[in-house]
Design an enzyme around this catalytic site. Structure first.
Site, PDB file in Angstrom:
ATOM      1  N   GLU A   1       5.340 -11.271  -5.760  1.00  0.00           N
ATOM      2  CA  GLU A   1       4.383 -11.457  -6.868  1.00  0.00           C
ATOM      3  C   GLU A   1       4.885 -10.901  -8.197  1.00  0.00           C
ATOM      4  OE1 GLU A   1       4.239  -9.330  -4.438  1.00  0.00           O
ATOM      5  OE2 GLU A   1       3.263  -7.456  -4.963  1.00  0.00           O
TER       6      GLU A   1
ATOM      7  N   CYS B   1       5.413  -5.973   1.742  1.00  0.00           N
ATOM      8  CA  CYS B   1       5.744  -4.543   1.674  1.00  0.00           C
ATOM      9  C   CYS B   1       5.027  -3.769   2.796  1.00  0.00           C
ATOM     10  CB  CYS B   1       5.426  -4.000   0.288  1.00  0.00           C
ATOM     11  SG  CYS B   1       6.229  -2.410  -0.006  1.00  0.00           S
ATOM     12  N   TYR B   2       4.046  -2.927   2.481  1.00  0.00           N
ATOM     13  CA  TYR B   2       3.324  -2.213   3.546  1.00  0.00           C
ATOM     14  C   TYR B   2       2.719  -3.234   4.518  1.00  0.00           C
ATOM     15  CZ  TYR B   2      -0.336   0.426   5.950  1.00  0.00           C
ATOM     16  OH  TYR B   2      -1.130   0.977   6.926  1.00  0.00           O
TER      17      TYR B   2
ATOM     18  N   LYS C   1      -9.360 -12.727 -16.556  1.00  0.00           N
ATOM     19  CA  LYS C   1      -9.505 -12.987 -18.002  1.00  0.00           C
ATOM     20  C   LYS C   1      -8.792 -14.276 -18.448  1.00  0.00           C
ATOM     21  CE  LYS C   1     -10.946 -10.887 -21.870  1.00  0.00           C
ATOM     22  NZ  LYS C   1     -12.218 -10.146 -21.957  1.00  0.00           N
TER      23      LYS C   1
ATOM     24  N   GLY D   1       0.859  -1.190   0.000  1.00  0.00           N
ATOM     25  CA  GLY D   1       0.000   0.000   0.000  1.00  0.00           C
ATOM     26  C   GLY D   1       0.888   1.229   0.000  1.00  0.00           C
TER      27      GLY D   1
ATOM     28  N   ASP E   1     -15.886 -13.242 -23.059  1.00  0.00           N
ATOM     29  CA  ASP E   1     -16.590 -13.358 -21.775  1.00  0.00           C
ATOM     30  C   ASP E   1     -18.025 -13.866 -21.948  1.00  0.00           C
ATOM     31  OD1 ASP E   1     -14.278 -12.276 -20.837  1.00  0.00           O
ATOM     32  OD2 ASP E   1     -15.088 -10.273 -20.498  1.00  0.00           O
TER      33      ASP E   1
ATOM     34  N   HIS F   1       8.575  -7.641  -3.159  1.00  0.00           N
ATOM     35  CA  HIS F   1       7.335  -8.097  -3.809  1.00  0.00           C
ATOM     36  C   HIS F   1       7.539  -9.466  -4.477  1.00  0.00           C
ATOM     37  CE1 HIS F   1       4.880  -4.469  -3.323  1.00  0.00           C
ATOM     38  NE2 HIS F   1       6.046  -3.847  -3.308  1.00  0.00           N
TER      39      HIS F   1
END
Ligand code: XMP
Length: 510
Positions: free
Chosen positions: A170, A81-82, A366, A54, A226, A168
């Site tokens: 990710e 992180c945050y 997606k 954040g 979709d 991070h």
């Protein structure tokens, strides 16, 4: 079903965290920190919680804090992180801020042996993006990684349930990020990792089979990925009680309406309804040149056609939509059902009288929707379809729309698409199409002077379509497309290539 809670503190990579967890075979859902209590977290039986990054500092009075009780639910937690700093703060450690200790970008990470760093070499690369840092590890925690500027780049508590990383994991730049996330999911949370496309496809079908028992369902099918995947899923769940209305507004690409019909009639049988409404759309668009007015007319007319078709079908209980997970997150409505302001068609009518909305894709990103499509046997041309705007070719014909212009554009666009799909896979842009400009220019063919339209070719490379780069297509592809269009498409004298990025331009011309 085992699931991970991604507790959102406003960081830029929050969706990415959920996607990575899902890539590892565990379902993850994102919930804003202020919208869930420790008691609710316990009740929902999450296997683990990830605190996201954040933009704030934990000491700011306005910074987002969750209740300390969240750390006492007994459910394993990983702070990023945050989120890592918040854990340190809530557990009595110290977080400091100093410009000199901020790190941004690829950074050398040095790790010690621990459950969370298992399989990570002593030295590797991680992605950092912080100013504040954990300057004193809370009692009961041990630092298990550091960098040159950050004395605690990762820490774990004595119970083995609470972990935190300043970097991070990710982000792909963190070499062993997936390993670290995997250690948390499998070694700490004890997840099995069996959330795979085949399993969630059948779970969705089973769920809607019972939820929609005896109900009549209506879906607006555009032929985009979709709504196509939603149609196939619901058809498996309710069979012919599903009706899919595909409105051909006459503004589709060459061969598209027939392609959609052939594909879906095979799978959906009587559930597929094609409505040829092209003449009424073209009549209403006659003489209209203003882009927003064109869009408005198309949106309104679409609703009218859809309503008329729905009335013919009799009692409709459920309106189905192809809403996907980013739409749900971005609507800010968390898990409450919202009627998507369908940007394809400008809002679907409530006057049809449905009492329920079904959104079978609302938990999926997606790429997961595409995987479900593949599991259900949707042809790969549809699964990997580039986006196509709801108002169709109307926003690619500058000025008034006429039958003649539509035909020219359809032919030019078909040639360009053929040339691109014949190119090497690495040269296939994220979106590519032709535009019919409102300009004519002088040309020469044989010995005769011509005066035809200028076609613009557009191709963009992008992750999210919010920003886009014009694609550096090989000259040979451009040359073949240009030469074929001027030779094969009557009424075109010149072809230009659009080299504008977004911003300042948009992807579409109108
Ligand atoms: P722009 O032109 O806004 O386009 O840069 C970004 C992406 O959105 C698509 N687009 C639309 N899609 N209805 C849609 O369903 C629309 O009215 C619409 N306008 C633009 C565009 O094709 C691109 O992928």
């Amino acid at each position: 079903m085992e699931k991970i809670l991604v507790l959102d503190f406003g960081g830029q990579y929050n969706q990415l965290i959920a996607r990575r967890v899902r890539d590892l075979g565990v379902f993850a859902e994102i919930v804003p920190y202020s919208r869930i209590t420790a008691a609710e977290i316990k009740e929902r039986a999450y296997s683990g919680i990830i605190f996201t990054g954040g933009p704030n500092s934990v000491y700011d009075s306005s910074s987002p804090h969750c209740d300390r009780d969240v750390l006492e639910t007994g459910i394993p937690v990983l702070g990023i992180c945050y989120g890592a700093q918040l854990i340190a703060y809530l557990c009595g450690g110290e977080v400091s801020g100093a410009e000199t200790s901020s790190e941004y970008g690829k950074t050398v990470l040095r790790t010690e042996k621990s459950v969370i760093t298992e399989g990570v070499p002593e030295e590797s690369t991680c992605w950092m993006s912080h100013t504040d840092y954990i300057s004193r590890v809370p009692n009961g925690f041990t630092a298990v990684a550091h960098t040159d500027k950050c004395p605690c780049a990762a820490m774990s508590d004595g119970s083995g349930k609470i972990h935190a990383v300043q970097f991070h994991p990710e982000v792909t730049h963190t070499e062993y990020g997936m390993k670290i996330l995997g250690n948390f999911l499998f070694s700490v949370c004890g997840c099995a990792g069996d959330w795979k496309a085949e399993s969630y496809t059948s779970e969705i079908i089973e769920r809607y089979c019972s939820e929609l028992n005896g109900k009549n369902v209506l879906l607006a099918l555009s032929g985009g990925v979709d709504s196509s995947v939603a149609a196939l899923l619901l058809h498996r769940a309710v069979g012919d009680r599903l009706k899919c209305v595909f409105v051909d507004h006459g503004l589709l690409r060459k061969g598209e309406a027939d392609f959609v019909e052939n594909t879906f009639q095979k799978d959906l049988g009587d559930s597929f309804i094609r409505v040829d409404a092209s003449s009424r759309f073209l009549k209403r668009l006659a003489g209209v040149t203003e882009p927003e007015k064109k869009r408005r007319i198309i949106g309104e007319e679409f609703i009218r056609v859809f309503e008329e078709e729905a009335k013919k079908l009799g009692q409709i209980d459920v309106l189905a939509q192809g809403t996907i997970y980013p739409d749900v997150i971005e609507s800010g409505k968390g898990d409450s059902a919202v009627i998507k302001s369908h940007h394809n068609v400008g809002g679907l009518p409530e006057s049809i009288g449905f009492t329920m909305i079904a959104e079978p894709l609302r938990d999926l990103f997606k790429d997961e929707v595409r995987k479900v499509g593949a599991v259900l046997g949707l042809p790969s041309e549809l699964v990997w379809r580039q986006p196509f705007p709801g108002p169709g070719l109307a926003v690619r014909i500058i000025g008034e729309i006429t039958e003649e212009k539509l035909e020219i554009l359809r032919d030019a666009d078909a040639v360009f698409r053929e040339e691109i799909t014949g190119a090497e896979p690495q040269h296939i842009p994220d979106q590519y199409f032709a535009v019919l400009t409102d300009s004519r220019s002088v040309g020469v063919m044989g010995d005769a002077r011509t005066y035809g339209y200028v076609i613009a070719l557009r191709a963009v490379t992008t992750d999210d379509f919010m920003t886009a780069e014009w694609t550096r297509l090989p000259y040979e592809v451009l040359e073949r497309a240009s030469s074929r269009i001027t030779n094969e498409v009557k009424g075109v004298s010149r072809v230009v290539y659009d080299i504008s990025s977004k911003p300042p331009a948009t992807v579409e011309w109108e």
